[in-house]
Design an enzyme around this catalytic site. Structure first.
Site: not given
Ligand code: ARG
Length: 469
Positions: A162, A283, A289, A296
């Protein structure tokens, strides 16, 4: 098709009028089925050899067609091949060019053959190669997982259910969990390959031929394990495409699960991994970043390939025998999924090959004493307490510790049924050593598992190699 062009499609004979622009635009498959060029040429070579053996083409004609196929193949490979407006698909384009080059002999190439068995043949040959390519890449990723698992030594991290911390597990155990998933994928590919390995050439449009052609000899020429049993079935069967689409999609789903983990693990909050520069992105606005874009996209592209799979299944549903033009819709989903999964396997392998596991962060997170709660309960079980009671006893201590903001260890020590011996189980690094059952997450069974994974990797490697033969 433009009116200015007076050339006609290969099937023009029965038609008084040329095709409408809208028909052409809508039904054309050349833009995507050009990828089948190499495979169509192989099919042509096998077919022309069969025509020669049957005496339908003279030895001179066979030679002329073979020479024209050589030229056509070279032109296609170098990009010199000049397509014309009437080339409806790669199959007609190749035949048109062979006829230009070999004249009359070329015009005999399509004897006893239909685009229906031709397309099915070329597509199956493509799929066989695609399966072999994906299998190689799967093994490449498995090799990375085994290597990283070997290097991981006794590093451990929290195991989750979970997405809540459950019990600590060895990092190698976690990495090998993904290894076994890919091993199943490889097994599926090998299995699908068996059903893929059937030659449709000689089925004609749907019913075979009156000419003395030999589908079995064609199958041998093309390196298929067998020839079709039923011409109607084989020209309309795309089970093989649906099956390998599923197999590729399952791989994409496995990649997406790794992707999601890496996204989570690379957050500031988790900090379990650091991505290498070469496998992460920056970024455009935020200079600090470092983004896990491969991870992703491994997640994101799974959605797209699931769409390709369900799209093809919907195309196949309720199609009457035998060939229907609907079947032309088999190619784009397969090509796209093949490309995405092939690239995804390479990218994820590179990402995992170069990722830094921050084992200090993993251990610190796993060393939460609450992660040892099950060990405390099992300690009580070993002393004779029924598990349900043990669960309640430990649960009550955990609740008290959380409610009153007290450390767990002293509470455990103070509990008469537990005591100092049990409290020692809460020490950092101890709980992970407690899992001793076969296939479990502790050092003993994981050592055994790692050896089994190495053996499996050898098997998988030779399976993959056998698919490209
Ligand atoms: N481009 C078509 C395909 O991929 C070729 C088959 C056309 N056959 C036909 N009978 N119209 O399916």
């Amino acid at each position: 098709m433009s009116d200015s062009h007076d050339a006609q499609p290969l099937w023009h004979g029965r038609f008084a009028e040329g095709p409408a622009e809208e028909l052409w635009e809508y039904t054309l498959s050349l833009p995507f089925d050009q990828r089948l060029a190499r495979f169509d040429i192989r099919g042509c070579r096998a077919h022309v050899a069969g025509l020669g053996v049957a005496g339908i083409l003279s030895p001179g004609d066979v030679e002329a067609v073979e020479a024209a196929l050589d030229t056509t193949e070279a032109e296609l490979a170098s990009g010199e091949f000049a397509f014309v407006d009437t080339d409806e698909d790669i199959h007609t384009a190749i035949e048109r060019r062979v006829t230009e080059l070999a004249g009359d002999a070329g015009a005999r190439l399509h004897t006893g053959r239909s685009r229906n068995d031709q397309v099915a043949t070329a597509f199956r040959l493509f799929c066989k190669e695609a399966v072999a390519t994906i299998a190689e890449r799967v093994v490449g990723l498995q090799e990375v997982l085994v290597r990283r698992a070997t290097e991981a030594g006794d590093a451990y991290l929290p195991g989750y259910t979970h997405l809540q911390q459950a019990q600590p597990v060895l990092l190698r155990h976690h990495l090998l969990a993904h290894f076994w998933a890919f091993s199943r994928d490889l097994d599926r590919l090998a299995d699908a390959h068996r059903r893929l390995d059937v030659s449709p050439l000689g089925a004609g449009a749907l019913a075979g031929s009156s000419l003395p052609l030999d589908p079995v000899a064609n199958a041998e020429r093309l390196g298929f394990a067998s020839a079709f049993a039923n011409s109607l079935d084989v020209v309309s069967d795309r089970d093989f495409a649906a099956e390998i689409l599923f197999d590729f999609t399952m791989i994409a789903i496995h990649l997406s699960r790794i992707g999601e983990e890496i996204v989570i693990w690379s957050t500031e909050e988790f900090g379990f991994v650091r991505l290498s520069d070469a496998y992460s992105t920056g970024s455009s606005m935020l200079p600090q970043k470092k983004n896990p874009d491969i991870a992703e996209l491994a997640r994101g592209k799974a959605g797209r390939v699931i769409g390709n799979l369900t799209g093809l299944l919907a195309t196949l549903k309720a199609l009457p025998l035998a060939y229907n033009r609907d079947l032309q819709e088999d190619k784009e989903p397969l090509f796209d999924t093949f490309d995405q999964v092939r690239r995804g396997l390479g990218a994820v392998a590179g990402m995992l090959d170069t990722i830094t596991f921050r084992t200090d962060r993993m251990a610190a997170s796993a060393d939460s004493p609450y992660a040892a709660a099950t060990d405390l309960a099992e300690y009580l079980v070993r002393k004779g307490t029924p598990f349900r009671d043990a669960h309640a006893i430990v649960g009550a201590i955990v609740r008290r510790s959380l409610d009153e903001g007290l450390e767990l260890a002293p509470l455990v020590e103070a509990e008469t049924r537990l005591g100092a011996e049990a409290a020692a189980l809460l020490q950092p690094g101890v709980p992970v050593t407690m899992r001793t059952t076969a296939g479990g997450a502790g050092p003993g069974p994981v050592e055994t598992q790692l050896a089994a994974a190495r053996t499996q990797l050898e098997t998988d490697r030779s399976t993959a190699a056998s698919l490209s033969r």
